[in-house]
Design an enzyme around this catalytic site. Sequence first.
Site, mmCIF file in Angstrom:
data_model
loop_
_atom_site.group_PDB
_atom_site.id
_atom_site.type_symbol
_atom_site.label_atom_id
_atom_site.label_comp_id
_atom_site.label_asym_id
_atom_site.label_seq_id
_atom_site.Cartn_x
_atom_site.Cartn_y
_atom_site.Cartn_z
ATOM 1 N N ASP A 11 64.863 58.201 47.087
ATOM 2 C CA ASP A 11 64.644 59.462 46.378
ATOM 3 C C ASP A 11 65.783 59.570 45.353
ATOM 4 O O ASP A 11 66.833 58.929 45.497
ATOM 5 C CB ASP A 11 64.682 60.623 47.372
ATOM 6 C CG ASP A 11 64.596 61.963 46.669
ATOM 7 O OD1 ASP A 11 63.842 62.066 45.680
ATOM 8 O OD2 ASP A 11 65.292 62.896 47.111
ATOM 9 N N ASP A 13 67.040 62.832 43.406
ATOM 10 C CA ASP A 13 67.914 63.999 43.493
ATOM 11 C C ASP A 13 68.458 64.160 44.900
ATOM 12 O O ASP A 13 67.698 64.289 45.854
ATOM 13 C CB ASP A 13 67.138 65.266 43.110
ATOM 14 C CG ASP A 13 66.588 65.170 41.706
ATOM 15 O OD1 ASP A 13 67.274 64.581 40.850
ATOM 16 O OD2 ASP A 13 65.472 65.672 41.476
ATOM 17 N N ASN A 141 61.564 65.031 35.326
ATOM 18 C CA ASN A 141 62.697 64.637 34.492
ATOM 19 C C ASN A 141 63.352 63.357 34.998
ATOM 20 O O ASN A 141 64.495 63.062 34.661
ATOM 21 C CB ASN A 141 63.746 65.755 34.490
ATOM 22 C CG ASN A 141 63.174 67.056 33.946
ATOM 23 O OD1 ASN A 141 62.612 67.067 32.860
ATOM 24 N ND2 ASN A 141 63.275 68.128 34.716
#
Lengths: 984, 296
Positions: A11, A13, A141
């Site tokens: 992952d 973030d 993003n």
Amino acid sequence: MGLEFDAVLFDLDGVVTDTARLHAAAWAELFDEFLRQRAAAGGEPFRPFDPTADYLAHVDGKPRYEGVRCFLAARGIALPEGHPADGPEAVTVHGLGARKDAEFQRRLARDGVEVFGSTVALIRTLRERGVKTGVVTSSRNGREVLRAAGIEDLFDARMDGLDSEALGLAGKPDPAPFLRCAALLGVAPGRAVVVEDAVSGVQAGRRGGFGLVVGVDRGGNREALAAQGADLVVADLGHLDVAGLDGHLRARREAVVAWRIEQEGFDPAREHAVESLFTVGNGYLGVRGALDAPLSGSQGDLLVAGVYDRKQATRPYSELEFLGGGRDDAPDAELVSAPFPFRVRLAVDGVALDLAGPHWREHRRALDLRPGVLRAHDVYETEPDRRTVVRTRRCASLDDRHLLLQEITVCLENHSGTLDLDASLADPDLATSHPHLVPLEAGPPDPGLDVHRFTTRASGIEICLVARTTLAGSGRDAVRWRVAAAIGEALTFRRWVVVYTSRDTADPRAAALERARALRHEAFEGALDAHAAAWTRIWERADVRIAGSPATEQALRFNAYHLVSAADHDPRVSVGARALTGRAYEGHVFWDVEIFKLPFYLHTCPEIARSLLGYRHHTLDGARRRARGLGHPGACYAWESTASGDDVTPTTIRLKTTGKEIPIFTGTQQIHVTAAVAHAVWRYWQATGDRAFLRDAGVEILAETARFWASRSTRDGGRYRIRGVVGPDEYHHSVDDNAYTNWMARFNLETAVRAAGWLRSEDARAWGALAERLALGADEPGQWAAVARDLHCPGPDARGVIEQFAGFFDLEDYPLPREERFRAPISRLFDWDRINRLKVVKQADVLMLLHLFPDAFPPEVVAANYRYYEPLTDHGSSLSPGIHAAVAARLGLREDAERYWRESLWLDLSNAMANSALGVHPACMGATWQALVFGFLGVRFTDAGPVADPAAAARLPARWRGVALTLAWRGELHRVEVAGKAAP
Amino acid sequence: MSVFASILVPLDGSRTAARGLGCAAWLATRLGARLHVLSATPAELPAREALARLRIPQVHWPLVTLHQAPAFPEEAILAAVPRHGVQLVLMSARGETADAAAEPAADPTALVGQVARAVIEGSPVPVLLLPPRYREALPWQRVLVPVSGEPEADEALALAVRLAAAVDLEVHVAHVEDPDAPDEGLAARARYADAVHHEYPAQLDEVVRRGLPGCAPEECRRITDVALCRGDVAGELSALIERTRPGVLVVGWHGRLRPGRARVLGHLLRAITCPVLLVKPAVRNPFRLDVGEALQ
């Protein structure tokens, strides 16, 4: 030694980049402003977004809009969905999402991106070791963040929110983005690790079937990550290195994966096959693994061993085409299916919770092999965004074989409501689904009890089911429940189902009621524990450890689970071709019990082997009737038998559409089953030294079967011959001197002589009584010996090849196309007479001899026969690959041995025959076990116990580091361990 | 809930295209469905007049919603499906452009006109296609469904039994083995023959059952005949159709009419006179069983 994984998916973030705090702050900014405005407008108190608790619970790891929806739902706020083009000013789900994105972008530009150094260091090490790396983020993003952090080159593949959107993939907790990333890397999920800091990401990793799911807890999330399926949780990846990941993955495979068959998702077309795999049983009964809330097309049969009835249209579709011929009117022609005893109907606020409807979101089932429990986990979402989780577990008690246990826990995760649970066992379609049964009683004799009693139409067997269902903590029973459930409350229902038949007791209703009434609510866990303890005792004897191959261990345990679930200790029943897992083969008992299954029982649970031979003793009169019907004295076991032992094989089948009539020769010609029983008797005696059995049952079986063979053999030119038979290869009928049949018959005759001599010297009185009862002439054992001596048993020719039957070598050559191997075309059915003239073999036939008499043939003869027959065999039977694996392994033909072993080992789990929907293949499971024990390990039994072939280590598949198992031999358990070449 | 609550009939003004109106009206009446008729006409007419010109009996007019335009290209037909909540499209295999064509060839790409091809390939809902030799034979008595154990055939069977229950039909199921294509059909599914009297009936039963998991028992009971045949699939099915005279043939298919593929469909469309209901498989849910060597 290589690593256990090929890729790690991170992952972004919170795992790679320290952007989680930026996200949390942006979410807080958004929601606080929104909630403040809403409070001001509506006059309600302002309760701010908690950047830790709310962030972790509702938005962390989820796609942006999903995060908006989840948080708002948690606050009971419903907003219009809006449109993806909505700007930040729009008060819609998409508008709020755009607002959050703008805020995040602002903070990203202002604060920049920091990375976790420990994570980057681990990624670099992994890449140096050749491990592929991927990054999977819900963030739209993602690319910007990677670029801003300067770490784009750390990953071989990336999936961000924009990628998922472009591909139409659902976001986490759906596993699709992770699965897509693994596919981009060319790595199977099972060989990949997922590293996640969000609960939704951990759920996705678990649901995706990834080899290991690592949770990263940056604070306050450890328990939630672990609860949702993280295999381990670390505060920082600095606590892990490559060896650590490898060790955890290996440990998980051995401790969890190798003991569990897990299924994720739902495909209605595969449901019948899954029902077979997930059958729970204890030998007395079996219940197919249908859904707790079954579909109308589910086949959740309850099959009770020994309960047979006259043939009914239990297969309504095929019986429109296939017309049976003969034996259908026997009162015990086929196994009876009774209604599904785990049926429940669930509804929340009047909305049904089942997989037929549109509300299910997750469906997962796992057969936990160690305790013998089937678990299910279902998630439903009913309008609007109401999430309800249903967890169930069930088993057929191995401690009390009349008892079924089921637990259903319902949790209304984010809403309150009214839960309805209907636990009635009433089958709405009884007449069609269970046509053998005539209902006698349905309803409660007193409150809370659900009694369903039936009788079979022709055999007149009464079946009684009594169920009690309670809500934990309520202290009462009821069939139908309506409960007000609070938000987050878990309601646990427990059901006992007691099953008795008139084969067990004169009054099954009274027995079932007495047992059911004696059960105490608080004893439920204890009953489950007793069941698990019984399985523990089984595993102490039946487990096989394959170091280095948890997938093999898993499949072997699955096979052992089904073999144990199939067999009872009742000598009136045996194990049908599909055991108690399906209706196919109608519960009929074949030769495969003695030749393929019995060795497993004999060396793991000898008392079951004794019971199975007890069935043959119990049905000896049926075998006598069959011998008489064929014009011979003694006993000839039926090719297909049920309760009485009489033959229930049809004589023909007719296809209505084409008018084609196909004769079935097996019923009259496949007499080698008789010698198979004798072979098993002798094998049992050798392995156990059970004198009482040989005295009370074994000698009688051997004598009566020897009488049959002595009569069935005809003298011709100084030799005895056996004409007009079908051997194991059922493509050829009416053949003479089938090598397998003749060798087995000779073994039968010889062992009868030895057994008679043993009894005469061991217990002359018993012998005298038996001889009198059977009217055995004093010279009969001598005649058996003479026939055995002069019986023509085809031996190797100049090439070392044994002719399968007289004239086989002269048959028309048939170049067996590669695609027909393991794929017998339908011409085997339609062109049966042409096939009879071809040199194509259905299954191991001569090779059976090599397998069953390993010391009778030198290695060059074994090799010559394998080389000759293997290319001619199309493996039109599940019994074939296991025997080929065993023989090939003994010959050291590793490639062949492993290929056939895999075919046999995963036959049901891979649905290789595409017919596991009809029930599993226990004989194939037994053959697989034999291929391991007698093939790869080359075990022989000496007076001291089992001994593995010294060459065994060289035969093991390359990956195996070793094999360890326990074998019962003459009253003791012996440990057999062989280290493989791959051993460290 | 009706099997088809809304039926779309695109008409290009040709006689060929209009042949299906009788069937559409009958079906809509039986199902209580709304009938959307796309009528290509140079000049828009008053609805009653247009319906009369289309020879739709007045009794059916309340069911019909008429849409008139100078032309309905394939894009317009496909766009009408979601717009009107259409669940079935009924159209002729060949319309105006094909009316004057010579005897159609077996190749389905030649048998099916350009518009029909685009619609049956692009339609998200089943399409009831009228073959070139279509002859109206109402009311339908039975439906014939070929099954193979493949997902698209499952979908077709499930739809057929629901339709049969709604319209009061018998369902005849046929499974044809092509010895020249051993990897197709029952032989491909049943990898081991084993005891033929046990295995084949059970397999045939499962090939039927696997398509019906969500169907109600009363719907399943519509199946009154199951046939197992061997030979050329198109030939055997044609013979069965000739013998049993189904009102409609329900076929699961992969969804593309490329030359060389859909061979069976091509032959059937050329030979038969009853309509063919083409059913594409729905998107299946993901399914995973954690077993096998992939685990390690």
